[in-house]
Design a protein around this motif. Structure first.
Motif, PDB file in Angstrom:
ATOM      1  N   MET A  16       0.848  -1.175   0.000  1.00  0.00           N
ATOM      2  CA  MET A  16       0.000   0.000   0.000  1.00  0.00           C
ATOM      3  C   MET A  16       0.893   1.238   0.000  1.00  0.00           C
ATOM      4  N   THR A  17       0.665   2.127  -0.926  1.00  0.00           N
ATOM      5  CA  THR A  17       1.400   3.379  -0.993  1.00  0.00           C
ATOM      6  C   THR A  17       0.543   4.474  -0.389  1.00  0.00           C
ATOM      7  N   LEU A  18       1.117   5.180   0.576  1.00  0.00           N
ATOM      8  CA  LEU A  18       0.373   6.244   1.239  1.00  0.00           C
ATOM      9  C   LEU A  18       0.697   7.592   0.624  1.00  0.00           C
ATOM     10  N   ASP A  19      -0.283   8.446   0.602  1.00  0.00           N
ATOM     11  CA  ASP A  19      -0.084   9.819   0.178  1.00  0.00           C
ATOM     12  C   ASP A  19       0.948  10.458   1.106  1.00  0.00           C
ATOM     13  N   PRO A  20       1.969  11.108   0.567  1.00  0.00           N
ATOM     14  CA  PRO A  20       3.005  11.716   1.414  1.00  0.00           C
ATOM     15  C   PRO A  20       2.452  12.686   2.457  1.00  0.00           C
ATOM     16  N   ALA A  21       1.401  13.392   2.132  1.00  0.00           N
ATOM     17  CA  ALA A  21       0.807  14.329   3.095  1.00  0.00           C
ATOM     18  C   ALA A  21       0.168  13.572   4.265  1.00  0.00           C
ATOM     19  N   VAL A  22      -0.463  12.455   3.967  1.00  0.00           N
ATOM     20  CA  VAL A  22      -1.066  11.626   5.018  1.00  0.00           C
ATOM     21  C   VAL A  22       0.032  11.056   5.911  1.00  0.00           C
ATOM     22  N   LEU A  23       1.076  10.548   5.293  1.00  0.00           N
ATOM     23  CA  LEU A  23       2.196   9.985   6.050  1.00  0.00           C
ATOM     24  C   LEU A  23       2.851  11.055   6.931  1.00  0.00           C
ATOM     25  N   ALA A  24       3.035  12.257   6.392  1.00  0.00           N
ATOM     26  CA  ALA A  24       3.626  13.350   7.173  1.00  0.00           C
ATOM     27  C   ALA A  24       2.740  13.717   8.361  1.00  0.00           C
ATOM     28  N   ALA A  25       1.435  13.743   8.149  1.00  0.00           N
ATOM     29  CA  ALA A  25       0.513  14.072   9.242  1.00  0.00           C
ATOM     30  C   ALA A  25       0.537  12.981  10.319  1.00  0.00           C
ATOM     31  N   LEU A  26       0.594  11.722   9.906  1.00  0.00           N
ATOM     32  CA  LEU A  26       0.667  10.619  10.874  1.00  0.00           C
ATOM     33  C   LEU A  26       1.973  10.681  11.658  1.00  0.00           C
ATOM     34  N   ARG A  27       3.077  10.971  10.974  1.00  0.00           N
ATOM     35  CA  ARG A  27       4.379  11.093  11.631  1.00  0.00           C
ATOM     36  C   ARG A  27       4.358  12.225  12.648  1.00  0.00           C
ATOM     37  N   GLU A  28       3.826  13.375  12.259  1.00  0.00           N
ATOM     38  CA  GLU A  28       3.771  14.534  13.146  1.00  0.00           C
ATOM     39  C   GLU A  28       2.919  14.238  14.387  1.00  0.00           C
ATOM     40  N   GLY A  29       1.782  13.613  14.182  1.00  0.00           N
ATOM     41  CA  GLY A  29       0.912  13.265  15.311  1.00  0.00           C
ATOM     42  C   GLY A  29       1.546  12.241  16.232  1.00  0.00           C
ATOM     43  N   ALA A  30       2.199  11.240  15.639  1.00  0.00           N
ATOM     44  CA  ALA A  30       2.864  10.204  16.443  1.00  0.00           C
ATOM     45  C   ALA A  30       4.019  10.800  17.236  1.00  0.00           C
ATOM     46  N   ALA A  31       4.786  11.704  16.615  1.00  0.00           N
ATOM     47  CA  ALA A  31       5.901  12.354  17.314  1.00  0.00           C
ATOM     48  C   ALA A  31       5.385  13.226  18.457  1.00  0.00           C
ATOM     49  N   ALA A  32       4.277  13.903  18.240  1.00  0.00           N
ATOM     50  CA  ALA A  32       3.702  14.750  19.289  1.00  0.00           C
ATOM     51  C   ALA A  32       3.266  13.916  20.496  1.00  0.00           C
ATOM     52  N   ARG A  33       2.720  12.725  20.242  1.00  0.00           N
ATOM     53  CA  ARG A  33       2.263  11.862  21.347  1.00  0.00           C
ATOM     54  C   ARG A  33       3.414  11.407  22.242  1.00  0.00           C
ATOM     55  N   THR A  34       4.612  11.323  21.683  1.00  0.00           N
ATOM     56  CA  THR A  34       5.756  10.849  22.478  1.00  0.00           C
ATOM     57  C   THR A  34       6.763  11.958  22.775  1.00  0.00           C
ATOM     58  N   GLY A  35       6.403  13.192  22.495  1.00  0.00           N
ATOM     59  CA  GLY A  35       7.310  14.299  22.759  1.00  0.00           C
ATOM     60  C   GLY A  35       8.584  14.248  21.941  1.00  0.00           C
ATOM     61  N   GLY A  36       8.503  13.695  20.733  1.00  0.00           N
ATOM     62  CA  GLY A  36       9.671  13.603  19.864  1.00  0.00           C
ATOM     63  C   GLY A  36      10.614  12.466  20.209  1.00  0.00           C
TER      64      GLY A  36
END
Length: 133
Positions: free
Chosen positions: A1-21
């Motif tokens: 499955m290929t994800l839209d880069p914008a979706v992947l970036a948003a998921l990465r940003e949200g995941a990083a925020a949950r763990t404080g980077g």
């Protein structure tokens, strides 16, 4: 499955925020040289979905160590602990020297699979303990 880069970036940003980077698995701060990755706890190729509940922020090393493991399909069929949802203290004990002692088979597998016994992580945990005093 290929994800839209914008979706992947948003998921990465949200995941990083949950763990404080920090990496969800080893708690290392992810540096600018290691941009961190979205790890899908249940891998997409194992039926996982690309959503915030399945996305974890991981350093490159932990992401590579975990790989696409999923207990329902992969040997040794031991459930990998979810670092944000499972009670890790019921499965692992951190010693004064920074080492981790598995308390359950799942805890032992978690340490082995993610390789949380790396010397750099032991040193880091020891340093965090000293700073917390």
């Amino acid at each position: 499955m290929t994800l839209d880069p914008a979706v992947l970036a948003a998921l990465r940003e949200g995941a990083a925020a949950r763990t404080g980077g920090r990496c969800a698995y080893c708690a290392s701060y992810v540096t600018p040289l290691d941009l961190g990755a979205v790890d899908f706890f249940r891998p997409l190729k194992r039926g996982g979905v690309p959503d915030a509940d399945n996305a974890l922020f991981a350093c490159a090393r932990c992401n590579a160590n975990k790989g696409a493991y999923w207990h329902e399909t992969d040997v040794p069929h031991i459930k990998l602990l979810h670092p944000l949802n499972d009670p890790l203290r019921a499965h692992l004990r951190e010693e004064e020297d920074g080492s981790l002692v598995p308390l359950t088979p799942e805890g032992e597998f978690y340490v082995q699979r993610i390789r949380l016994d790396r010397a750099t992580l032991i040193t880091q945990r020891r340093a965090f303990r000293l700073l917390a005093r």
